[in-house]
Design a protein around this motif. Structure first.
Motif, PDB file in Angstrom:
ATOM      1  N   GLY A 129      58.259  19.379  23.740  1.00 60.05           N
ATOM      2  CA  GLY A 129      56.900  19.453  22.915  1.00 60.05           C
ATOM      3  C   GLY A 129      56.582  20.667  22.641  1.00 60.05           C
ATOM      4  N   THR A 130      56.630  21.599  23.594  1.00 57.19           N
ATOM      5  CA  THR A 130      56.446  23.183  23.316  1.00 57.19           C
ATOM      6  C   THR A 130      57.054  23.658  22.322  1.00 57.19           C
ATOM      7  OG1 THR A 130      57.685  24.060  24.916  1.00 57.19           O
ATOM      8  CG2 THR A 130      55.419  23.535  25.715  1.00 57.19           C
ATOM      9  N   VAL A 131      58.458  23.083  22.352  1.00 58.82           N
ATOM     10  CA  VAL A 131      59.338  23.912  21.099  1.00 58.82           C
ATOM     11  C   VAL A 131      58.922  23.139  19.767  1.00 58.82           C
ATOM     12  CG1 VAL A 131      61.722  23.915  20.411  1.00 58.82           C
ATOM     13  CG2 VAL A 131      61.446  24.331  22.415  1.00 58.82           C
ATOM     14  N   ALA A 132      58.684  21.889  19.583  1.00 61.54           N
ATOM     15  CA  ALA A 132      58.125  21.350  18.419  1.00 61.54           C
ATOM     16  C   ALA A 132      56.739  21.971  17.933  1.00 61.54           C
ATOM     17  CB  ALA A 132      58.235  19.905  18.620  1.00 61.54           C
ATOM     18  N   GLY A 133      56.060  22.143  18.983  1.00 62.64           N
ATOM     19  CA  GLY A 133      54.715  22.532  18.512  1.00 62.64           C
ATOM     20  C   GLY A 133      54.464  23.897  18.196  1.00 62.64           C
ATOM     21  N   ALA A 134      55.421  25.003  18.591  1.00 60.97           N
ATOM     22  CA  ALA A 134      55.677  26.083  18.065  1.00 60.97           C
ATOM     23  C   ALA A 134      56.105  26.308  16.666  1.00 60.97           C
ATOM     24  CB  ALA A 134      56.420  26.900  18.953  1.00 60.97           C
ATOM     25  N   TYR A 135      57.035  25.304  16.445  1.00 61.04           N
ATOM     26  CA  TYR A 135      57.808  25.157  15.052  1.00 61.04           C
ATOM     27  C   TYR A 135      56.649  24.997  14.129  1.00 61.04           C
ATOM     28  CZ  TYR A 135      60.675  23.648  11.142  1.00 61.04           C
ATOM     29  OH  TYR A 135      61.187  23.577   9.993  1.00 61.04           O
ATOM     30  N   ALA A 136      55.804  24.019  14.524  1.00 59.78           N
ATOM     31  CA  ALA A 136      54.780  23.587  13.514  1.00 59.78           C
ATOM     32  C   ALA A 136      53.764  24.585  13.256  1.00 59.78           C
ATOM     33  CB  ALA A 136      54.029  22.330  14.144  1.00 59.78           C
ATOM     34  N   CYS A 137      53.724  25.361  14.053  1.00 54.26           N
ATOM     35  CA  CYS A 137      52.727  26.528  13.673  1.00 54.26           C
ATOM     36  C   CYS A 137      53.211  27.225  12.645  1.00 54.26           C
ATOM     37  CB  CYS A 137      52.478  27.394  14.909  1.00 54.26           C
ATOM     38  SG  CYS A 137      51.373  26.461  16.269  1.00 54.26           S
ATOM     39  N   THR A 138      54.347  27.458  12.363  1.00 55.65           N
ATOM     40  CA  THR A 138      55.168  28.242  11.340  1.00 55.65           C
ATOM     41  C   THR A 138      55.014  27.591  10.026  1.00 55.65           C
ATOM     42  OG1 THR A 138      57.386  27.428  11.885  1.00 55.65           O
ATOM     43  CG2 THR A 138      56.651  29.282  13.060  1.00 55.65           C
ATOM     44  N   VAL A 139      54.689  26.305   9.842  1.00 56.51           N
ATOM     45  CA  VAL A 139      54.564  25.616   8.650  1.00 56.51           C
ATOM     46  C   VAL A 139      53.330  25.657   8.085  1.00 56.51           C
ATOM     47  CG1 VAL A 139      55.013  23.313   7.642  1.00 56.51           C
ATOM     48  CG2 VAL A 139      56.549  23.812   9.615  1.00 56.51           C
ATOM     49  N   PRO A 140      53.257  26.144   6.762  1.00 58.26           N
ATOM     50  CA  PRO A 140      51.892  26.173   5.967  1.00 58.26           C
ATOM     51  C   PRO A 140      51.120  25.039   5.995  1.00 58.26           C
ATOM     52  CG  PRO A 140      53.670  27.503   4.842  1.00 58.26           C
ATOM     53  CD  PRO A 140      54.386  26.739   5.983  1.00 58.26           C
ATOM     54  N   SER A 141      49.836  25.027   6.101  1.00 61.12           N
ATOM     55  CA  SER A 141      49.071  23.379   6.094  1.00 61.12           C
ATOM     56  C   SER A 141      49.345  22.969   5.037  1.00 61.12           C
ATOM     57  CB  SER A 141      47.652  24.041   6.209  1.00 61.12           C
ATOM     58  OG  SER A 141      47.167  24.936   5.525  1.00 61.12           O
ATOM     59  N   ASP A 166      56.481  19.598   6.882  1.00 65.40           N
ATOM     60  CA  ASP A 166      58.019  19.736   7.426  1.00 65.40           C
ATOM     61  C   ASP A 166      57.877  19.394   8.833  1.00 65.40           C
ATOM     62  OD1 ASP A 166      58.786  20.173   4.732  1.00 65.40           O
ATOM     63  OD2 ASP A 166      58.804  22.443   5.229  1.00 65.40           O
ATOM     64  N   SER A 167      59.166  18.913   9.530  1.00 69.99           N
ATOM     65  CA  SER A 167      58.989  18.767  10.903  1.00 69.99           C
ATOM     66  C   SER A 167      60.276  19.436  11.502  1.00 69.99           C
ATOM     67  CB  SER A 167      58.754  17.325  11.232  1.00 69.99           C
ATOM     68  OG  SER A 167      57.591  16.916  10.668  1.00 69.99           O
ATOM     69  N   ILE A 168      60.382  19.675  12.732  1.00 73.65           N
ATOM     70  CA  ILE A 168      61.596  20.182  13.163  1.00 73.65           C
ATOM     71  C   ILE A 168      62.735  18.978  13.603  1.00 73.65           C
ATOM     72  CG2 ILE A 168      60.727  19.621  15.633  1.00 73.65           C
ATOM     73  CD1 ILE A 168      62.081  22.433  16.322  1.00 73.65           C
ATOM     74  N   GLY A 169      63.911  19.498  13.207  1.00 74.64           N
ATOM     75  CA  GLY A 169      64.655  18.318  13.334  1.00 74.64           C
ATOM     76  C   GLY A 169      65.637  18.494  15.127  1.00 74.64           C
ATOM     77  N   ARG A 170      66.461  17.421  14.993  1.00 76.24           N
ATOM     78  CA  ARG A 170      67.034  17.347  16.283  1.00 76.24           C
ATOM     79  C   ARG A 170      67.606  18.458  17.025  1.00 76.24           C
ATOM     80  NH1 ARG A 170      69.813  11.401  16.522  1.00 76.24           N
ATOM     81  NH2 ARG A 170      69.990  11.870  14.200  1.00 76.24           N
ATOM     82  N   GLU A 171      68.547  19.072  15.824  1.00 75.11           N
ATOM     83  CA  GLU A 171      69.428  20.100  16.424  1.00 75.11           C
ATOM     84  C   GLU A 171      68.778  21.528  16.568  1.00 75.11           C
ATOM     85  OE1 GLU A 171      72.662  20.712  13.684  1.00 75.11           O
ATOM     86  OE2 GLU A 171      73.591  18.786  13.723  1.00 75.11           O
ATOM     87  N   GLU A 172      67.664  21.617  15.720  1.00 71.41           N
ATOM     88  CA  GLU A 172      66.796  22.805  16.050  1.00 71.41           C
ATOM     89  C   GLU A 172      66.018  22.688  17.258  1.00 71.41           C
ATOM     90  OE1 GLU A 172      64.133  26.104  13.586  1.00 71.41           O
ATOM     91  OE2 GLU A 172      64.436  23.973  12.606  1.00 71.41           O
ATOM     92  N   LEU A 173      65.603  21.399  17.736  1.00 70.76           N
ATOM     93  CA  LEU A 173      64.921  20.916  18.879  1.00 70.76           C
ATOM     94  C   LEU A 173      65.607  21.360  19.992  1.00 70.76           C
ATOM     95  CD1 LEU A 173      62.159  20.057  20.009  1.00 70.76           C
ATOM     96  CD2 LEU A 173      63.046  17.834  19.833  1.00 70.76           C
ATOM     97  N   ALA A 174      66.742  20.758  20.026  1.00 74.92           N
ATOM     98  CA  ALA A 174      67.576  21.068  20.936  1.00 74.92           C
ATOM     99  C   ALA A 174      67.844  22.412  21.314  1.00 74.92           C
ATOM    100  CB  ALA A 174      69.054  20.217  20.868  1.00 74.92           C
ATOM    101  N   ALA A 175      68.081  23.144  20.502  1.00 74.38           N
ATOM    102  CA  ALA A 175      68.429  24.553  20.468  1.00 74.38           C
ATOM    103  C   ALA A 175      67.296  25.311  20.962  1.00 74.38           C
ATOM    104  CB  ALA A 175      69.022  25.214  19.153  1.00 74.38           C
ATOM    105  N   GLY A 176      66.310  24.945  20.536  1.00 68.66           N
ATOM    106  CA  GLY A 176      64.929  25.710  21.156  1.00 68.66           C
ATOM    107  C   GLY A 176      64.825  25.490  22.524  1.00 68.66           C
ATOM    108  N   VAL A 177      64.910  23.985  22.992  1.00 64.96           N
ATOM    109  CA  VAL A 177      64.726  23.591  24.388  1.00 64.96           C
ATOM    110  C   VAL A 177      65.923  24.491  25.178  1.00 64.96           C
ATOM    111  CG1 VAL A 177      64.884  21.735  25.931  1.00 64.96           C
ATOM    112  CG2 VAL A 177      63.697  21.364  23.892  1.00 64.96           C
ATOM    113  N   ALA A 178      67.207  24.565  24.803  1.00 59.74           N
ATOM    114  CA  ALA A 178      68.189  25.266  25.452  1.00 59.74           C
ATOM    115  C   ALA A 178      67.836  26.706  25.783  1.00 59.74           C
ATOM    116  CB  ALA A 178      69.595  25.088  24.883  1.00 59.74           C
TER     117      ALA A 178
END
Length: 304
Positions: free
Chosen positions: A270-282, A286-298
């Motif tokens: 959740g924290t990885v996806a939430g951080a990604y969402a803060c970089t997307v203009p309102s 756009d939403s984070i994908g599975r590979e980027e989410l897995a890399a962020g958690v790792a």
């Protein structure tokens, strides 16, 4: 019956008009010149959860009331373009809409149009029952009239999550959602004592996990009676808007939770996806994908 839906999202379909302001609160003036402009786009809480869950590979279906109006057309087009099934129940009062004031730091103030809902609004029980029968999980947005669907979902045997957003821990409107959900998300922003509120939710309801998000401070997780702090993830780009961060957090948490991950791992997702969402203009969805989410958690787990 064959399961066809991983996450059934109830409520929260609507349209936002994004207005960039020099600061919050907005200084009084006769006028302000707005850049990069004023944009109207589909996407409120339920839409964002559905989009984020779909982007993570979960079979997603969205159910809500929609008007026969331009705003409803925008919501229908968003789901059609992203390939997310949508069941739209006619809403004579019109599609939900809001104006979001966004400051240069990405903070948001939302102004919701309260004329587009009524206390008598209901999602048809038969529709809720039929969709729940082929679903693994239901995420229930706190918009009217979703509280009335909770007993139907419970009877169907699906697990339930909800997001109380900036609940103050007192307003009784939120309590049916808080006490009927298996996973409860909320913001710590308006809570004087987040741990006390989280423990009260778990004690009075059926929640197996309660998560209080805390922005740049990460999140707090209550599971199995133990409260733990979950660190914030580093955003992969400059922060431009917090809109949708909580919805992204919830979708990523559920992605891991439905895969059988322990609660803390779910919260890290959740924290990885939430951080990604803060970089997307309102103005975008756009939403984070599975590979980027897995890399962020790792990276969080290894300290990278």
């Amino acid at each position: 019956m064959t399961i066809e839906i991983d996450v059934l999202v109830l409520g929260g379909a609507g349209v936002d008009t994004i207005v960039h302001v020099p600061e919050l609160p907005v200084p009084y003036a006769d006028s302000h010149m707005i850049r990069p402009g004023i944009v109207t786009r589909a996407g409120q809480s339920g839409d964002f959860v559905a989009l984020a869950a779909h982007a993570l590979g979960l079979r997603t279906h969205h159910l809500d009331l929609l008007g026969d109006d331009p705003e409803g057309d925008l919501v229908r087009a968003l789901h059609r373009d992203r390939g997310i099934p949508l069941t739209a129940v006619p809403q004579p009062l019109g599609t939900k809409r809001a104006v979001n004031l966004v400051d240069p730091d990405g903070r948001r103030l939302s102004l919701y149009d309260a004329t587009r809902a009524a206390d008598t609004d209901r999602l048809p029980e038969a529709t809720v029952r039929d969709l729940a029968a082929v679903s693994r999980h239901a995420h229930v947005v706190i918009t009217q009239p979703c509280a009335h669907a909770l007993p139907v979902l419970r009877a169907a045997g699906v697990t339930i999550s909800t997001d109380l957003h900036d609940w103050d821990g007192v307003n009784p409107y939120h309590e049916p959602f808080a006490h009927q959900a298996d996973v409860v998300f909320l913001s710590s922003a308006a809570l004087a004592d987040p741990e006390a509120t989280m423990r009260r939710i778990a004690g009075r309801g059926r929640a197996r996990a309660v998560v209080a998000t805390a922005g740049a401070d990460g999140a707090y997780l209550l599971a199995d009676g133990e409260l733990t702090h979950v660190p914030a993830a580093t955003p992969p780009a400059p922060v431009v808007d917090s809109n949708g961060a909580g919805d992204a957090f919830a979708a990523a948490f559920l992605h891991a939770w439905l895969a059988g991950a322990p609660p803390r791992d779910c919260a890290l997702h959740g924290t990885v996806a939430g951080a990604y969402a803060c970089t997307v203009p309102s103005t975008r969805t756009d939403s984070i994908g599975r590979e980027e989410l897995a890399a962020g958690v790792a990276a969080l787990l290894t300290g990278g």
